[in-house]
Design a protein around this motif. Structure first.
Motif, short mmCIF file in Angstrom:
data_model
loop_
_atom_site.label_atom_id
_atom_site.label_comp_id
_atom_site.label_asym_id
_atom_site.label_seq_id
_atom_site.Cartn_x
_atom_site.Cartn_y
_atom_site.Cartn_z
N PHE A 208 0.84 -1.20 0.00
CA PHE A 208 0.00 0.00 0.00
C PHE A 208 0.88 1.25 0.00
CE2 PHE A 208 -2.39 3.46 1.79
CZ PHE A 208 -3.64 3.34 1.19
N LYS A 209 1.95 1.21 0.76
CA LYS A 209 2.86 2.35 0.80
C LYS A 209 3.46 2.60 -0.58
CE LYS A 209 6.76 1.85 2.98
NZ LYS A 209 7.73 1.72 4.09
N ALA A 210 3.83 1.50 -1.28
CA ALA A 210 4.37 1.65 -2.63
C ALA A 210 3.33 2.20 -3.59
CB ALA A 210 4.88 0.30 -3.12
N LEU A 211 2.07 1.73 -3.42
CA LEU A 211 0.97 2.25 -4.24
C LEU A 211 0.78 3.73 -4.00
CD1 LEU A 211 -1.49 1.90 -6.08
CD2 LEU A 211 -2.79 1.16 -4.08
N TYR A 212 0.84 4.14 -2.75
CA TYR A 212 0.67 5.56 -2.39
C TYR A 212 1.78 6.40 -3.02
CZ TYR A 212 -0.07 9.71 0.51
OH TYR A 212 -0.31 11.00 0.94
N GLN B 42 10.23 0.69 -10.06
CA GLN B 42 9.40 -0.35 -9.44
C GLN B 42 8.00 -0.32 -10.02
OE1 GLN B 42 9.55 -0.57 -5.16
NE2 GLN B 42 11.51 0.47 -5.08
N GLN B 43 7.43 -1.49 -10.22
CA GLN B 43 6.07 -1.60 -10.71
C GLN B 43 5.15 -1.92 -9.55
OE1 GLN B 43 6.00 -4.49 -13.82
NE2 GLN B 43 7.00 -3.13 -15.31
N VAL B 44 4.07 -1.19 -9.47
CA VAL B 44 3.12 -1.37 -8.38
C VAL B 44 1.73 -1.60 -8.96
CG1 VAL B 44 2.10 -0.31 -6.33
CG2 VAL B 44 4.47 0.19 -6.95
N PRO B 45 0.99 -2.60 -8.47
CA PRO B 45 -0.37 -2.83 -8.97
C PRO B 45 -1.28 -1.68 -8.61
CG PRO B 45 0.05 -4.18 -7.04
CD PRO B 45 1.35 -3.57 -7.42
N LEU B 46 -1.98 -1.15 -9.60
CA LEU B 46 -2.81 0.03 -9.37
C LEU B 46 -4.30 -0.24 -9.48
CD1 LEU B 46 -0.82 2.75 -11.33
CD2 LEU B 46 -0.75 2.25 -8.89
N ASP B 47 -4.68 -1.41 -10.01
CA ASP B 47 -6.11 -1.64 -10.17
C ASP B 47 -6.68 -2.40 -8.99
OD1 ASP B 47 -5.79 -4.52 -10.64
OD2 ASP B 47 -4.87 -3.88 -12.53
#
Length: 332
Positions: free
Chosen positions: A296-300, A312-317
């Motif tokens: 979640f922190k990476a998504l934020y 870095q790739q972060v899931p966004l959907d």
């Protein structure tokens, strides 16, 4: 200074130490300035990135926790304005009632959803797989609406008389049974709103920590982080809410025993200051509950500060949401 003048100022909701109350106002402005964008950005992620209404109900609880905090934050500028003007509350009766309603409803909702989330995680960690009432109820997202509705009656005693200016159980020749009952109900709401959730939180935290320490499999670093996080929740709750509860108790004792006006004034000023301290919870809630997951922190960060996570790739959907909050749900 005329006799009882300080006590009269307290009764009229005037600040007896205007400099100190301006400091209180400055603290609230700082809390508002830091917490509003943080809570608003987390709320944005829940709605537009994670689509919380399509995900597990635990995230719906977290969404409501952040929503309650952000609604509570909107009260702080008004309180800060009053403090700057040397008033402990607005002299306008309508504004005062509206403020009391917002403060008690949203503060109560914040504590309620924090408690429900802790209970849910207690069962996930300590009793995984066991059937329980909360697990059955949380399958219906409407449970959050029910919690909000149940909190509404608790705001009624706080608005019947002047609660915020500490007039509960004031000794007076005009005392009536109705006034005593209203005062007692108001104080019961204030104390139970904090003490009961605190006891539940301590119980859940102790058992979760013991369970995690007994685990022999899994990443030890993650387990240590989990123990730190669940302990932090209890420490933050204690830091934010227990001091104002103790201060309220001391204030009531000085009022009931008709202590000298000097001590009543000091108790009232201390209570107001520690209530300001409790608003820091609005800033710490999203940090503890939402950022407990590294994903979640990476998504934020990828959403608001993409330059930090260039490679870095972060899931966004929303389809990856369950993975994003897996650590937060099963460990905390």
């Amino acid at each position: 200074m005329q006799p009882n003048s300080t006590l009269q100022l307290i009764e009229d909701c005037d600040a007896t130490n205007k400099t100190l109350y301006k400091f209180y106002a400055a603290v609230m402005i700082v809390i508002f300035t830091l917490a509003l964008p943080l809570n608003a950005s987390v709320l944005h992620l829940f709605i537009f990135k994670l689509k919380f209404w399509k995900s597990n109900t635990n995230n719906i609880f977290l969404f409501n926790l952040v929503l309650a905090d952000i609604l509570l934050l909107f009260c702080l500028p008004i309180k800060a304005h009053n403090f700057i003007n040397g008033e402990r509350r607005s002299k306008n009766e309508s504004i005062c009632k509206a403020m009391l309603f917002m403060l008690f409803l949203n503060r109560g909702a914040s504590i309620a959803f924090l408690t429900v989330t802790s209970i849910d995680r207690y069962f996930n960690v300590v009793h995984p797989g066991r059937k329980n009432l909360l697990r059955a109820l949380k399958k219906s997202p409407q449970i959050s609406i029910v919690i909000w509705l149940l909190l509404l009656p608790l705001t009624i005693p706080t608005m019947l008389q002047n609660f915020e200016c500490c007039n509960s159980h004031k000794s007076s020749k005009d005392d009536t049974l109705v006034k005593d009952v209203v005062d007692s109900l108001r104080e019961a709401v204030f104390f139970t709103q904090i003490i009961i959730p605190f006891v539940i939180l301590v119980y859940c935290t102790v058992h979760i920590v013991n369970r995690l320490r007994k685990k022999t499999v899994g990443d030890r670093t993650k387990l240590r982080r989990a123990v730190f996080l669940v302990t932090s929740v209890m420490v933050v709750f204690s830091f934010c809410f227990l001091p104002c509860t103790i201060a309220r108790m001391v204030l009531l004792i000085t009022r009931v025993q008709e202590a000298d006006e000097y001590y009543q004034d000091k108790a009232a000023v201390a209570f107001d200051g520690l209530m300001v301290l409790s608003y820091i919870d609005c800033l710490l809630d999203p940090l503890i509950y939402c950022f407990c997951s590294t994903k979640f922190k990476a998504l934020y960060l990828s959403t608001y500060f993409p330059c930090i996570l260039k490679n870095q790739q972060v899931p966004l959907d929303s389809s990856t949401e369950n993975k994003t909050h897996h650590t937060c749900k099963t460990v905390i």
